[in-house]
Design an enzyme around this catalytic site. Structure first.
Site, PDB file in Angstrom:
ATOM      1  N   CYS A   1      23.595  -1.604 -33.559  1.00 28.35           N
ATOM      2  CA  CYS A   1      25.008  -1.330 -33.244  1.00 28.35           C
ATOM      3  C   CYS A   1      25.577  -2.150 -32.082  1.00 28.35           C
ATOM      4  CB  CYS A   1      25.223   0.160 -32.960  1.00 28.35           C
ATOM      5  SG  CYS A   1      24.323   1.280 -34.020  1.00 28.35           S
TER       6      CYS A   1
ATOM      7  N   ARG B   1      11.266   1.334 -32.987  1.00 26.79           N
ATOM      8  CA  ARG B   1      11.391   2.645 -32.357  1.00 26.79           C
ATOM      9  C   ARG B   1      10.013   3.232 -32.100  1.00 26.79           C
ATOM     10  NH1 ARG B   1      16.339   5.129 -36.079  1.00 26.79           N
ATOM     11  NH2 ARG B   1      17.765   3.369 -35.704  1.00 26.79           N
TER      12      ARG B   1
ATOM     13  N   GLN C   1      16.799  -2.130 -41.315  1.00 23.75           N
ATOM     14  CA  GLN C   1      17.912  -1.304 -41.800  1.00 23.75           C
ATOM     15  C   GLN C   1      18.916  -2.162 -42.557  1.00 23.75           C
ATOM     16  OE1 GLN C   1      19.200   0.343 -37.967  1.00 23.75           O
ATOM     17  NE2 GLN C   1      18.796   2.372 -38.792  1.00 23.75           N
TER      18      GLN C   1
ATOM     19  N   ASP D   1      22.066  -2.266 -42.420  1.00 23.68           N
ATOM     20  CA  ASP D   1      23.026  -1.717 -41.469  1.00 23.68           C
ATOM     21  C   ASP D   1      24.395  -2.378 -41.627  1.00 23.68           C
ATOM     22  OD1 ASP D   1      23.528   0.059 -39.486  1.00 23.68           O
ATOM     23  OD2 ASP D   1      22.380  -0.969 -37.937  1.00 23.68           O
TER      24      ASP D   1
ATOM     25  N   HIS E   1      28.694  -2.128 -39.924  1.00 21.94           N
ATOM     26  CA  HIS E   1      29.723  -1.492 -39.103  1.00 21.94           C
ATOM     27  C   HIS E   1      31.076  -1.991 -39.576  1.00 21.94           C
ATOM     28  CE1 HIS E   1      26.092  -1.124 -36.642  1.00 21.94           C
ATOM     29  NE2 HIS E   1      26.644  -0.005 -36.213  1.00 21.94           N
TER      30      HIS E   1
ATOM     31  N   LYS F   1      29.940  12.933 -40.177  1.00 21.97           N
ATOM     32  CA  LYS F   1      29.236  12.011 -41.053  1.00 21.97           C
ATOM     33  C   LYS F   1      29.036  12.610 -42.439  1.00 21.97           C
ATOM     34  CE  LYS F   1      24.612  13.587 -39.715  1.00 21.97           C
ATOM     35  NZ  LYS F   1      23.206  13.193 -39.534  1.00 21.97           N
TER      36      LYS F   1
ATOM     37  N   HIS G   1      29.837   3.560 -39.070  1.00 27.57           N
ATOM     38  CA  HIS G   1      28.453   3.117 -39.264  1.00 27.57           C
ATOM     39  C   HIS G   1      28.077   3.503 -40.690  1.00 27.57           C
ATOM     40  CE1 HIS G   1      27.387   2.940 -34.841  1.00 27.57           C
ATOM     41  NE2 HIS G   1      28.453   3.726 -34.807  1.00 27.57           N
TER      42      HIS G   1
END
Length: 639
Positions: free
Chosen positions: A339, A368, A386, A388, A390, A470, A516
């Site tokens: 992010c 992580r 991911q 991912d 945005h 979400k 997201h």
């Protein structure tokens, strides 16, 4: 006696005397409903069947078919198992025993190891407790009273749990059945007879107390329980099938990936076949993203620690991050998320309302710190990629962008064979950032988007992340298991923290709303789900090897090479097995490797310029002209 008005799910209403219980109401409705009842929902709160109702409200009787009903049934079953263990092993210390997907577990501290040979003895004691029909009683006490009580009965782990509660004035609840009392919020079934005897202890594993490897290792006993024998039998069948489909076992057999101690726990080595499948998945995703108006970006694996202070990760997420590393006396951090990088790309230039919506997507690898006790093959790892993205949009564009994401999500999931899923809308938690008006606007946009797409969904109250509401989508695999993959999150926090703005038509600067979103979640985890869903028999488009050519003898090699080359020119993934082995052995090997098509070539095939074709799902298809086979496989790939 005062009267209260009870409203039922169908909208009907009826008056009862204050103090009536849900089970009494259920018996008045029908005896069959009362027999199936395990709990109730009253004014949106799950309660025990014997809890007195003293005010008017909405009531729903919960059975095992309901999610909350199953949780109560399994949580009560965990207490049943713990009571049996305490009777058999009084020195056992009890940890926690929550309901989980398809059952429950209980963590215990006992010097003597519990083994599968002990399971029948524990189950026998559980059946005895069911026959005793012990009523379940709720007890409310102060934290001090609870500490004194559990110290008296020598339950030190329970004392530790209570002492972790911030306020000593906090009300503590416990539930008793016979001589057994457990720390618990509840609710529970009215008595032990409600649990029946269709339970089964399944396995025992080690589990660190609080999931922290610095703490003592406890014994975690997994079990399940169902209202009838048929359901238990079906569950046990699914478990056996799941063992056959275990992605760790198949990943090794199909030579797709490995995890090696020399590399590190939770870190994946992608072998050639697995890496090829990953490439196929990534290529498909990138093509879909580009066609859907996304811009592909790529970001570093590390960044200065200050970036994570700005994003708030060092405050909110520190325990899941690796320790910083010093580079030129400056602290750098392995990224746990993509992010902040995307925020900085947005911020790299002045943005106009005409630029919005702006969609950044990245297949970004993040790191992580997951405790060793929770690592599990591809499903829980320490380094993963991911899918991912945005999306930065004007507030007026929010709902349309959510619909676009839902459409993209449906296309992608269906491509991989997933069309059955559960959808959850998570709303504002107690602790949140931003103003209530923005939260309401975002929640309404998510809700309206789901309704416009005519998607069934459930409200998950208070389960939104601190920065926004979400949508979570859980796919169902061939065994009916649910897997969390897709998520769509509205964020008010990071645009504020990174001071993101766009210039609107009035010439003023405003904050964009950030969405997201992840479609597959983690590529590693999704790959594990795919392996288990298909049991390694992947769809033709995904199979790392689509065709294997099996020449019977050396004199058939030239023809085999010609066939393979023609297929390669059409984009088919093909190999020729020229090993000095008998054809029966080669066929069995190809079957074990789950290759979709086998082409067997001998003297007759070479002479007649034909192919002997075998298909993994249909067996021997017989002799076929090359052109016919080519049309067949290319048509299948198009579909």
């Amino acid at each position: 006696m005062a009267l209260i008005k009870i409203t039922f799910p169908d909208g009907s209403e009826k008056e009862y005397e204050s103090g009536v219980t849900a089970i009494e109401i259920a018996r008045q409705i029908s005896n069959s409903l009362a027999k199936k009842a395990v709990a109730a929902r009253f004014n949106e709160q799950v309660i025990g069947l014997n809890e007195p109702l003293t005010e008017s409200g909405k009531l729903e009787i919960l059975t095992f078919k309901d999610k909350e009903g199953r949780e109560v049934f399994w949580h009560s079953s965990a207490h049943l198992m713990a009571q049996a263990i305490k009777r058999l092993f009084p020195e056992a210390q009890l940890g926690i025993g929550p309901p989980i997907e398809d059952g429950f577990y209980y963590d215990i501290d006992l010097e003597r190891p519990i083994t599968p040979e002990d399971f029948p003895l524990i189950e026998k004691e559980m059946a005895k407790i069911v026959d005793e029909d012990l009523p379940t009683e709720k007890k409310v006490m102060s934290a001090k009273e609870a500490i004194d009580f559990f110290k008296k009965i020598n339950e030190n782990l329970k004392v530790e749990l209570i002492e972790e509660i911030d306020s000593r004035d906090e009300t503590i609840t416990a539930y008793s059945q016979g001589e057994f009392t457990d720390l618990c919020r509840g609710p529970h079934v009215p008595s032990t007879k409600y649990l029946g005897k269709n339970f089964k202890l399944l396995s025992v594993a080690g589990a660190y107390w609080h999931g922290d490897e610095k703490n003592k290792m406890l014994q975690r006993i997994y079990a399940t329980n169902y209202p009838d024998k048929k359901m238990l039998k079906e569950h046990l069948r699914r478990l056996e099938e799941a063992k056959k489909r275990d992605h760790r076992k198949l990943g090794r057999e199909l030579d797709l990936f490995s995890i090696q101690d020399e590399i590190g726990s939770g870190l994946i080595l992608w072998h050639p076949k697995g890496a090829l499948m990953r490439h196929i998945i990534e290529t498909y995703l990138k093509e879909e993203l580009l066609q859907s108006g996304y811009h592909l970006v790529s970001t570093p694996h590390i960044a200065k620690e200050h970036l994570w202070e700005v994003s708030g990760h060092t405050s909110f997420y520190r325990e899941n991050m690796y320790s910083p590393m010093l580079v030129d006396d400056v602290a750098y951090q392995l990224k746990p998320m993509n992010c902040p990088f995307h925020m900085m790309i947005y911020k790299s230039k002045i943005r106009s309302y005409r630029d919005l919506p702006l969609r950044f997507a990245e297949l970004g690898t993040v790191y992580r710190y997951e405790r060793s006790g929770v690592l599990h093959g591809l499903m829980r790892v320490r380094g993963f990629t991911q899918d991912d993205a945005h999306i930065y949009c004007h507030p007026d564009q929010l709902q349309d962008e959510i619909i676009r994401v839902l459409d993209l999500n449906s296309r992608v999931l269906s491509k991989f064979g997933f069309t059955d899923y559960e959808v959850y809308l998570s709303t504002r938690p107690e602790k949140f950032v931003g103003d209530v008006q923005s939260w309401d606007h975002a929640t309404e946009a998510l809700k309206n988007a789901l309704e416009r797409k005519e998607m069934d969904y459930q409200i998950d109250p208070g389960e939104g992340v601190f920065y926004g509401p979400k949508i979570d989508i859980k796919i169902k695999d061939v065994l009916g298991r649910r897997w969390q993959c897709s998520t769509i999150q509205v964020d008010f926090n990071l645009p504020e923290r990174f001071d993101l703005t766009f210039v609107d038509s009035d010439g003023q600067a405003y904050r964009p709303i950030t969405i997201h979103r992840a479609l597959l979640g983690s590529l590693e985890r999704f790959f594990g789900i795919l392996i288990e869903h298909y049991a390694g028999f992947f769809p033709l488009w995904l199979a790392p090897l689509q065709v294997i050519v099996l020449p019977i003898a050396d004199r058939h090699f030239d023809y085999a090479d010609q066939i393979a080359e023609q297929l390669r020119l059409k984009g088919v993934r093909v190999e020729v097995d020229k090993r000095n082995e008998k054809i029966g052995f080669k066929i069995r090997e190809a079957e074990v490797q789950k290759v979709p098509y086998m082409l067997i070539l001998g003297d007759k095939e070479v002479e007649e310029k034909r192919l002997s074709v075998r298909h993994k799902g249909e067996g021997d298809l017989g002799a076929m002209q090359y052109q016919d086979f080519e049309h067949r496989i290319l048509d299948e790939l198009k579909q």
